[in-house]
Every structure is written in C-alpha cells, then in structure tokens.
Enzyme design. Structure first.
Site, PDB file in Angstrom:
ATOM      1  N   TRP A  95       0.819  -1.202  -0.068  1.00 34.13           N
ATOM      2  CA  TRP A  95       0.119  -0.027   0.069  1.00 34.13           C
ATOM      3  C   TRP A  95       0.804   1.285  -0.152  1.00 34.13           C
ATOM      4  CZ3 TRP A  95      -4.411  -0.523  -1.834  1.00 34.13           C
ATOM      5  CH2 TRP A  95      -5.205  -1.688  -1.437  1.00 34.13           C
TER       6      TRP A  95
ATOM      7  N   PHE B  67       5.937   7.121  13.765  1.00 40.22           N
ATOM      8  CA  PHE B  67       4.691   7.728  14.173  1.00 40.22           C
ATOM      9  C   PHE B  67       4.634   9.281  14.154  1.00 40.22           C
ATOM     10  CE2 PHE B  67       3.458   3.830  16.940  1.00 40.22           C
ATOM     11  CZ  PHE B  67       2.976   3.258  15.969  1.00 40.22           C
TER      12      PHE B  67
ATOM     13  N   ARG C  12      -2.036  12.572   9.714  1.00 42.68           N
ATOM     14  CA  ARG C  12      -3.362  12.257  10.194  1.00 42.68           C
ATOM     15  C   ARG C  12      -4.198  13.888  10.572  1.00 42.68           C
ATOM     16  NH1 ARG C  12      -1.407   7.794  14.539  1.00 42.68           N
ATOM     17  NH2 ARG C  12      -1.771   6.133  13.162  1.00 42.68           N
TER      18      ARG C  12
ATOM     19  N   GLY D  95     -30.368   9.873  -6.076  1.00 44.52           N
ATOM     20  CA  GLY D  95     -31.167   8.891  -6.484  1.00 44.52           C
ATOM     21  C   GLY D  95     -30.134   7.977  -7.448  1.00 44.52           C
TER      22      GLY D  95
ATOM     23  N   GLU E  76      -3.531   5.837   7.961  1.00 46.51           N
ATOM     24  CA  GLU E  76      -3.184   6.511   9.215  1.00 46.51           C
ATOM     25  C   GLU E  76      -3.901   6.168  10.396  1.00 46.51           C
ATOM     26  OE1 GLU E  76      -0.683   8.390   8.629  1.00 46.51           O
ATOM     27  OE2 GLU E  76      -0.852   8.595   6.423  1.00 46.51           O
TER      28      GLU E  76
HETATM   29  C1  LIG Z   1      -5.298   4.019  -0.358  1.00 47.29           C
HETATM   30  C2  LIG Z   1      -4.255   3.532   0.728  1.00 47.29           C
HETATM   31  C3  LIG Z   1      -3.189   4.251   0.904  1.00 47.29           C
HETATM   32  C4  LIG Z   1      -1.954   3.805   1.889  1.00 47.29           C
HETATM   33  N1  LIG Z   1      -0.877   4.514   1.804  1.00 47.29           N
HETATM   34  C5  LIG Z   1       0.188   4.099   2.387  1.00 47.29           C
HETATM   35  C6  LIG Z   1       1.382   4.573   2.435  1.00 47.29           C
HETATM   36  O1  LIG Z   1       1.483   5.679   1.749  1.00 47.29           O
HETATM   37  N2  LIG Z   1       2.391   3.935   3.298  1.00 47.29           N
HETATM   38  C7  LIG Z   1       2.133   2.898   4.047  1.00 47.29           C
HETATM   39  O2  LIG Z   1       3.133   2.588   4.904  1.00 47.29           O
HETATM   40  N3  LIG Z   1       0.953   2.565   4.331  1.00 47.29           N
HETATM   41  C8  LIG Z   1       0.013   2.865   3.482  1.00 47.29           C
HETATM   42  N4  LIG Z   1      -1.495   2.356   3.458  1.00 47.29           N
HETATM   43  C9  LIG Z   1      -1.442   1.321   4.488  1.00 47.29           C
HETATM   44  C10 LIG Z   1      -2.489   1.684   5.664  1.00 47.29           C
HETATM   45  O3  LIG Z   1      -1.799   2.430   6.674  1.00 47.29           O
HETATM   46  C11 LIG Z   1      -3.001   0.461   6.246  1.00 47.29           C
HETATM   47  O4  LIG Z   1      -3.878  -0.052   5.369  1.00 47.29           O
HETATM   48  C12 LIG Z   1      -3.553   0.436   7.625  1.00 47.29           C
HETATM   49  O5  LIG Z   1      -2.644   0.821   8.640  1.00 47.29           O
HETATM   50  C13 LIG Z   1      -4.271  -0.524   8.177  1.00 47.29           C
HETATM   51  O6  LIG Z   1      -3.629  -1.916   7.857  1.00 47.29           O
HETATM   52  P1  LIG Z   1      -4.253  -3.222   7.273  1.00 47.29           P
HETATM   53  O7  LIG Z   1      -4.768  -2.717   5.957  1.00 47.29           O
HETATM   54  O8  LIG Z   1      -2.913  -4.146   7.297  1.00 47.29           O
HETATM   55  O9  LIG Z   1      -5.279  -3.780   8.204  1.00 47.29           O
HETATM   56  P2  LIG Z   1      -5.415  -4.422   9.604  1.00 47.29           P
HETATM   57  O10 LIG Z   1      -4.269  -3.716  10.597  1.00 47.29           O
HETATM   58  O11 LIG Z   1      -4.939  -5.702   9.120  1.00 47.29           O
HETATM   59  O12 LIG Z   1      -6.759  -4.180  10.091  1.00 47.29           O
HETATM   60  C14 LIG Z   1      -7.959  -5.063   9.585  1.00 47.29           C
HETATM   61  C15 LIG Z   1      -9.172  -4.563  10.574  1.00 47.29           C
HETATM   62  O13 LIG Z   1      -8.746  -4.943  11.881  1.00 47.29           O
HETATM   63  C16 LIG Z   1      -9.034  -4.076  12.668  1.00 47.29           C
HETATM   64  N5  LIG Z   1      -7.907  -3.917  13.927  1.00 47.29           N
HETATM   65  C17 LIG Z   1      -6.792  -4.031  13.931  1.00 47.29           C
HETATM   66  N6  LIG Z   1      -6.078  -4.138  15.111  1.00 47.29           N
HETATM   67  C18 LIG Z   1      -7.118  -4.047  16.022  1.00 47.29           C
HETATM   68  C19 LIG Z   1      -7.359  -4.010  17.474  1.00 47.29           C
HETATM   69  N7  LIG Z   1      -6.213  -4.338  18.102  1.00 47.29           N
HETATM   70  N8  LIG Z   1      -8.630  -4.100  17.998  1.00 47.29           N
HETATM   71  C20 LIG Z   1      -9.667  -4.316  17.068  1.00 47.29           C
HETATM   72  N9  LIG Z   1      -9.494  -4.127  15.561  1.00 47.29           N
HETATM   73  C21 LIG Z   1      -8.358  -3.943  15.109  1.00 47.29           C
HETATM   74  C22 LIG Z   1      -8.581  -2.800  11.895  1.00 47.29           C
HETATM   75  O14 LIG Z   1      -9.148  -1.717  12.372  1.00 47.29           O
HETATM   76  C23 LIG Z   1      -9.218  -3.227  10.374  1.00 47.29           C
HETATM   77  O15 LIG Z   1     -10.673  -2.796  10.724  1.00 47.29           O
HETATM   78  C24 LIG Z   1      -2.564   2.742   2.739  1.00 47.29           C
HETATM   79  C25 LIG Z   1      -3.769   2.148   2.859  1.00 47.29           C
HETATM   80  C26 LIG Z   1      -4.496   2.499   1.815  1.00 47.29           C
HETATM   81  C27 LIG Z   1      -5.879   1.629   1.843  1.00 47.29           C
END
Ligand SMILES: Cc1cc2nc3c(=O)[nH]c(=O)nc-3n(C[C@H](O)[C@H](O)[C@H](O)COP(=O)(O)OP(=O)(O)OC[C@H]3O[C@@H](n4cnc5c(N)ncnc54)[C@H](O)[C@@H]3O)c2cc1C
Length: 386
Positions: free
Chosen positions: A164, A238, A245, A341, A365
């Site tokens: 990502w 962070f 953010r 609609g 973020e």
């Molecule tokens: C369009 C886009 C652009 C991005 N750009 C960047 C970028 O430039 N650089 C970069 O490094 N990253 C980037 N990201 C990555 C983004 O930061 C991650 O997708 C995000 O941190 C979530 O991680 P994940 O997708 O692995 O989901 P996960 O962490 O696997 O989460 C999946 C679900 O589980 C939930 N969850 C996780 N932990 C817990 C908990 N302890 N308790 C309850 N629920 C929990 C989450 O809230 C979510 O609903 C981007 C993502 C997107 C979609």
C-alpha cells in the site's frame, strides 16, 4: 466554508491570509481538478503534470520551515488539505504522502546533508518521495514488521516487502522503515537502487486517481549515509503519521462539504411529486444533519489546528479529529449519494466517489478502531491494543 455550509460564521475565525489561501487553492481545484477528476478516477490516472503546479502554489511540505519549503502555518496546511480533498482525496493524499510523510521524515529525522540534498527539490516537485511502513502482514501493528536491515561493514542491506505504498512506482526516493538490531530505523532509499521493485496495486474501488504499490526489497544495499540518524524506534514513523493524520482531519471535511453542496443544489432543482426535493421535510432533515456535522467537524479541525500552531498538540487530539471527521464525512457522502437517486451512482456527481475514497481515508493513518483504542487508553489509562 461557503454560504450554504457555514451555519456558525466559522469563516470569522480565520485570518484574512488564511481566507486568501483558501481562495487560491479552491480556484486551483475548480480549474484543474473538477473538470478532469471523473475521467482520472474512472481510468485510474494520477495526473503527474499537476505535481509541479501544486509545488508552484507552495503545497508541498507547506508547513515545513527552511530548506526551500513554504513555511506556512498548521491551519494553512489544513485549509489546503480541505480544499484539495473537496476535489478528490487522491490528490490530497499525494500532498500528504509527499509533504507530511516523506518530507517530514527527512525534516524531523534527517541529517543536515540529507535535508539540504532532498527537501528543496521535493518542495519544488522535482523529486517525489514515498513512505514505506505498512507490510502485507503488518498494518495496524507496524511493530510486527518483518522487513530487516542488517549491517555489512559500513553498508546497510535491506530485505522485505511493503504494501500500500503511495506513489512508490513514480517516486525517486522511498523512506523505508525496517527492523534493525537496535529496533526500527528509517532509510532514504533511491528507488533506482538494485533490488527495489514497486508494482502498482490495480483494481481498486477507492482512491483511483492515485497510486499505491506493493514494494519488494531484495538485498537493497545502501551506504551508511542513507540512514535517518535521528529516528530510533516506532516514534520515528509515528511522528510523521501524526502530521498526515492532522491533514486528514481537515481533508475529510472537504469531501463532506463538496458532497453536501452537491445535494443542496441538486435537491433544489430536482422536481418529484411536482415539488423540488428540497421542499420536503425529510430532505431538509438530511441536509440539516449534514450541515451540523460539517460545522462541528470544521470547529474540531480548527481547534486542533490552533493547538498545533501553539505547540500544544497531543496524539489524542489527533485521534479525536481523525476518528470523528472520517466517520462523519463518510456518512455524509453516502447519504448524499442516496439523495441523488440513480444519478448518484454515476461519476457525473461527486458523493459516491468521495465516499469510496473515504473508505481508504478511514483505513490509512490509523483505522477507526486504532484511534478508538488510542482515545480509550487516554481516557482510562488502560492500553487495550492487544
Ligand atoms: C489507499 C491507501 C493508501 C495507503 N498509503 C500508505 C502509504 O503510503 N504508506 C504506508 O506505509 N501505508 C499505507 N497504507 C496502509 C495503511 O496504513 C494500512 O492499510 C492501515 O494501517 C491498516 O492496516 P491493514 O490494511 O493491514 O489492516 P489491519 O491492520 O489488518 O486491520 C484490519 C481490521 O482489523 C482492525 N484491527 C486491527 N487491530 C485491531 C485491534 N487491536 N482491535 C480491534 N480491531 C483491530 C482494523 O481496525 C481493521 O478494521 C495505505 C492504505 C490505503 C488503503
């Protein structure tokens, strides 16, 4: 704000310079983004030609001081994010990745040589940067990253995968976060370095006018000077994430406002049962609820912006803003879609495009859940992350 959205005279809380900046960015969005965005979104085009134009407006690294950066205030940066996102989240995301993530990483954690080498060219849009933190198996919990940096003599050798990563396939440099023997460290990786491979993620239903990539790092060998000397541990990434953010708190309200304004005018023109839709109480209730949330979200953004300007910003302030404004913006955009609609499912109208983009914005973020846990920890003193 605009006449139909500013219920509380929030405009009176901005300075003349802030309002002037808003008009400039709004004019740019009207002229360069609105006429083209449906095409870019449908065809999944990130319009690279506007990078230099954004640089010309002072939008890249705009709140950083020195090193060729514009040195604007936190509220200025927020206003710019809001106006860009009223055009499309993908274009605000470009400014966030370049300025708040990649440039901030160098600005906060880099050596003087690194700052002088990269920041002026990044502010000018001559060099594009990306920020590689997330991995295929490490998202909300970046501390579980598997990308590893090992020392070989004076060199560093990095192996791992990132997912990502915004802009990685068009960037000249990547800020790569990797686990080293002494914890998480950050590196400036020229993307032409052998072993660095970025592949755009296709078939996205969100953020189509922007680029995100899978990145493979295979024996990427870097000189000692590639290390960001002042970033040690997860505090390094962070601190950059908090900058991005902050921009989202404002940006989400831009997307919400654009959707709201679209349905205010649509509902005044569209006749059903011999009357404009806006003349029905059920419609007015929806419009009022949207306007209230936009006004509250704007006040939240502005308060957080003023705290940032005063050097008093705390992580839980950012979580409160990001959680609330993404959550409310996505509801507003979805409701606006329904009020259009059938027309609402076309790219002729912005709300569904905004709502789909905001699916990404609420995920990256820090997801809703992550910011809820940060706030829960702040309120109770009990971390519930694991
Ligand atoms: C369009 C886009 C652009 C991005 N750009 C960047 C970028 O430039 N650089 C970069 O490094 N990253 C980037 N990201 C990555 C983004 O930061 C991650 O997708 C995000 O941190 C979530 O991680 P994940 O997708 O692995 O989901 P996960 O962490 O696997 O989460 C999946 C679900 O589980 C939930 N969850 C996780 N932990 C817990 C908990 N302890 N308790 C309850 N629920 C929990 C989450 O809230 C979510 O609903 C981007 C993502 C997107 C979609």
């Amino acid at each position: 704000m605009t006449e139909t959205s500013d219920l509380l005279d929030i405009d009176s809380l901005f300075t003349a310079d802030e309002l002037a900046l808003r008009e400039t960015v709004r004019g740019f969005v009207d002229e360069r983004i609105r006429p083209n965005i449906a095409h870019w979104f449908e065809k999944a085009i990130f319009p690279q030609e506007i990078v230099k134009e954004m640089a010309g407006l002072g939008l890249l690294g705009m709140h950083l001081q020195g090193y060729g950066c514009p040195g604007r205030s936190a509220v200025d940066y927020g206003i710019a994010a809001m106006e860009l996102e009223a055009g499309d989240s993908g274009l605000r995301t470009f400014v966030s990745v370049q300025g708040s993530l990649a440039m901030s990483a160098i600005y906060k954690h880099g050596s003087e040589e690194q700052k002088n080498e990269w920041l002026p060219r990044m502010a000018a849009g001559e060099v594009i940067g990306c920020f590689g933190l997330t991995e295929p198996t490490a998202g909300s919990d970046p501390g579980s990253m598997k990308t590893f940096a090992r020392r070989e003599g004076d060199d560093w050798v990095i192996n791992g995968s990132k997912r990502w990563i915004g802009l990685a396939s068009i960037a000249q440099i990547a800020i790569v976060w990797a686990m080293a023997e002494d914890g998480v460290r950050g590196f400036i990786v020229p993307t032409g370095t052998p072993g660095f491979k970025a592949t755009p993620i296709e078939a996205k239903l969100s953020m189509r006018a922007s680029i995100q990539c899978d990145v493979e790092l295979t024996d990427v060998r870097l000189p000692a000077t590639a290390l960001l000397p002042n970033a040690k541990g997860l505090r390094g990434p962070f601190e950059c994430l908090n900058e991005a953010r902050y921009g989202i708190i404002w940006g989400a309200m831009g997307a919400a406002r654009d959707s709201y304004e679209t349905v205010v005018s649509y509902s005044q023109e569209r006749l059903q049962f011999d009357k404009p839709l806006a003349g029905y109480q059920l419609t007015q209730e929806k419009l009022v609820n949207m306007a209230l949330e936009i006004n509250k979200g704007m006040l939240l953004a502005l308060q957080i912006g003023r705290l940032k300007e005063a050097g008093k910003l705390q992580p839980h302030h950012i979580s409160a803003g990001k959680l609330n404004n993404c959550r409310e913006a996505i509801t507003i955009c979805r409701d606006a879609r329904a009020m259009l609609g059938g027309n609402g499912i076309t790219l002729d109208y912005s709300p569904l495009r905004h709502a789909n983009n905001l699916e990404s914005v609420r995920t990256y973020e820090g997801t809703d859940e992550v910011h809820t846990l940060i706030l829960g920890n702040h309120i109770t003193g009990i971390p519930a992350f694991r």
